[in-house]
Design an enzyme around this catalytic site. Structure first.
Site, PDB file in Angstrom:
ATOM      1  N   LYS A 105      79.905  70.869 -22.612  1.00 48.53           N
ATOM      2  CA  LYS A 105      79.068  69.973 -21.804  1.00 48.53           C
ATOM      3  C   LYS A 105      77.720  70.643 -21.532  1.00 48.53           C
ATOM      4  CE  LYS A 105      81.221  71.596 -17.533  1.00 48.53           C
ATOM      5  NZ  LYS A 105      82.370  71.354 -16.665  1.00 48.53           N
ATOM      6  N   ARG A 150      87.172  65.960  -5.846  1.00 54.21           N
ATOM      7  CA  ARG A 150      85.967  65.506  -6.531  1.00 54.21           C
ATOM      8  C   ARG A 150      86.387  64.274  -7.324  1.00 54.21           C
ATOM      9  NH1 ARG A 150      82.959  70.056 -10.055  1.00 54.21           N
ATOM     10  NH2 ARG A 150      84.658  69.419 -11.406  1.00 54.21           N
ATOM     11  N   TYR A 163      52.075  87.635  -6.032  1.00 58.23           N
ATOM     12  CA  TYR A 163      51.907  86.683  -4.936  1.00 58.23           C
ATOM     13  C   TYR A 163      52.623  87.169  -3.684  1.00 58.23           C
ATOM     14  CZ  TYR A 163      50.158  83.255  -8.282  1.00 58.23           C
ATOM     15  OH  TYR A 163      49.426  82.598  -9.213  1.00 58.23           O
ATOM     16  N   MET A 185      55.025  81.842 -12.430  1.00 60.60           N
ATOM     17  CA  MET A 185      55.377  80.763 -13.366  1.00 60.60           C
ATOM     18  C   MET A 185      55.611  81.308 -14.776  1.00 60.60           C
ATOM     19  SD  MET A 185      53.211  77.369 -14.399  1.00 60.60           S
ATOM     20  CE  MET A 185      53.316  76.547 -12.820  1.00 60.60           C
TER      21      MET A 185
HETATM   22  C1  LIG Z   1      83.328  72.315 -16.943  1.00 63.68           C
HETATM   23  C2  LIG Z   1      84.773  72.029 -16.968  1.00 63.68           C
HETATM   24  C3  LIG Z   1      85.666  72.959 -17.494  1.00 63.68           C
HETATM   25  C4  LIG Z   1      85.244  74.323 -17.952  1.00 63.68           C
HETATM   26  O1  LIG Z   1      85.008  75.135 -16.825  1.00 63.68           O
HETATM   27  P1  LIG Z   1      84.584  76.666 -16.961  1.00 63.68           P
HETATM   28  O2  LIG Z   1      84.603  77.167 -15.578  1.00 63.68           O
HETATM   29  O3  LIG Z   1      83.216  76.659 -17.532  1.00 63.68           O
HETATM   30  O4  LIG Z   1      85.572  77.289 -17.862  1.00 63.68           O
HETATM   31  C5  LIG Z   1      86.996  72.597 -17.562  1.00 63.68           C
HETATM   32  N1  LIG Z   1      87.415  71.391 -17.121  1.00 63.68           N
HETATM   33  C6  LIG Z   1      86.585  70.485 -16.599  1.00 63.68           C
HETATM   34  C7  LIG Z   1      87.117  69.190 -16.106  1.00 63.68           C
HETATM   35  C8  LIG Z   1      85.246  70.764 -16.494  1.00 63.68           C
HETATM   36  O5  LIG Z   1      84.413  69.863 -15.971  1.00 63.68           O
END
Ligand SMILES: *Cc1c(COP(=O)(O)O)cnc(C)c1O
Length: 391
Positions: free
Chosen positions: A64, A159, A283, A331
């Site tokens: 993802k 969640r 800065y 930046m």
């Molecule tokens: C992102 C995610 C994972 C992977 O989690 P990590 O901590 O990056 O290993 C697994 N299951 C679900 C549902 C996720 O959203």
């Protein structure tokens, strides 16, 4: 791979990256020296590492957020050996299919609107079902072929997912739909990386699902590495560990888990300044030299995704030697203490995280900690203006 040959390879790649990104109508423009490098061998190693911890379970490579900022197309080859790809953006699922992947693809948040189900049919995507609205969409869907779903339980994360009380009725409802083929069962842990652990959630999940058929998937990286009980399932879902970051840093670091950094963010010095006692840097004059001090200015800043919350003391490698940032992140620039690297000069290599040319490592988790965040966020936040090479 020797350092020399790695350098040559990197230079060749860099030339290609620059040629791709920066040849323009007015000719060949050389970009700033910043570069993100994706390490294919490390990705492959980390996937093997996940597989060893997963025991008998099949492995979803979680890709993802554009493969945690690495780029799906850039990690695909290294992750071909996974049993499936898990992600949550439909456009990303389409990209995985466009790469020629014919195996399982799982949408971790399921569909967002009814027409997404058509894409699931067309691309043969498996999808999570975490709420009644998604079951309603399925029930109204005119499908060519029944779909494979992962029914998600909220076992304490609060969640996504059905509470244990409502889980079985959701399962029954799904099971009655002609649009649904196989139903798998999943949940997600809130504390697999910490003191609370997974037992309280695992107990709820197992009790609620004990007489239901279907494959199980419960473990993220932290659970895969730390909780053998979570790998006694059909699938594990490692994400962050595949990218060489320790899910439970600072309790354990990446080396402890035998993970290798899959991303290096590097740049070069573009200026060197000699300060005397009382001189300040940057800065807000946040840093004052208490004696003579040589500092280098590196071409990286928060507009590249280097976190502005890093401040004096954040570790940095110059020519592969560990030193510290001094003063604020600008930046497009940071300033680094050159005391431990007396031979540093304009053009010297600066490694923000990952692997230096001499092989020295700077774990992304250490930099993230200095910025009050986690490795995940730094990987995902590398800015589009940063050229990327793959080695
Ligand atoms: C992102 C995610 C994972 C992977 O989690 P990590 O901590 O990056 O290993 C697994 N299951 C679900 C549902 C996720 O959203």
């Amino acid at each position: 791979m020797g350092v020399q040959c790695q350098n040559d390879a990197t230079r060749g790649l860099l030339r290609r990256v620059r040629a791709n990104v920066f040849s323009s109508a007015i000719g060949f423009i050389v970009p700033r020296p910043i570069l993100a490098t994706i390490h294919t061998a490390a990705l492959r190693h980390n996937l093997d590492r996940a597989r060893r911890s997963a025991l008998e379970a099949r492995v979803w490579a979680v890709v993802k957020a554009n493969a945690y900022g690495h780029g799906i197309e850039r990690v695909f080859d290294a992750f071909r050996g996974a049993d499936g790809f898990a992600l949550l953006d439909l456009a990303e699922a389409e990209r995985v299919r466009a790469l020629g992947w014919r195996g399982p693809v799982l949408l971790l948040e399921g569909v967002f609107e009814p027409r997404d189900l058509e894409l699931c049919s067309r691309l043969d995507l498996w999808h999570t079902v975490h709420c009644d609205a998604q079951i309603d969409m399925l029930a109204a869907h005119k499908t060519q072929a029944p779909q494979r779903v992962f029914l998600k339980m909220n076992s304490g994360m609060n969640r996504l997912g059905f509470t244990p009380e409502r889980f079985r009725s959701a399962w029954t409802r799904l099971n009655a739909l002609p649009q649904v083929d196989e139903i798998s069962l999943m949940t997600h842990f809130s504390d697999a990386d910490g003191r609370r652990g997974i037992d309280h959630q695992l107990e709820v999940f197992e009790r609620t699902t004990q007489d239901l058929p279907g494959e199980r998937s419960i473990a993220n990286s932290a659970a895969t590495l730390r909780h053998a009980a979570a790998t006694r399932a059909d699938w594990v879902r490692p994400g962050i560990m595949l990218y060489g970051s320790a899910p439970d840093f600072p309790e354990h670091d990446a080396a402890h888990w035998q993970l290798q950094p899959s991303m290096t963010l590097s740049t070069r010095l573009i200026s060197v300044q000699t300060l005397k006692a009382g001189d300040t840097i940057g800065y807000g004059s946040r840093f004052t030299a208490d004696g003579p001090l040589t500092v280098g200015v590196a071409a990286v800043g928060y507009a590249d995704g280097y976190p502005r919350h890093c401040d004096t003391g954040t570790p940095v490698l110059v020519n592969g030697v560990r030193t510290r940032m001094v003063g604020r992140v600008s930046m497009d620039m940071i300033t680094v203490d050159l005391t431990p690297v007396p031979d540093a000069e304009i053009g010297s290599e600066v490694t923000l995280w990952g692997r230096a040319s001499n092989g020295a490592l700077l774990p992304i988790d250490e930099v993230a900690q200095a910025a009050g965040t986690i490795g995940y966020e730094l990987m995902c936040a590398v800015a589009p203006r940063v050229p990327v090479a793959v080695d």
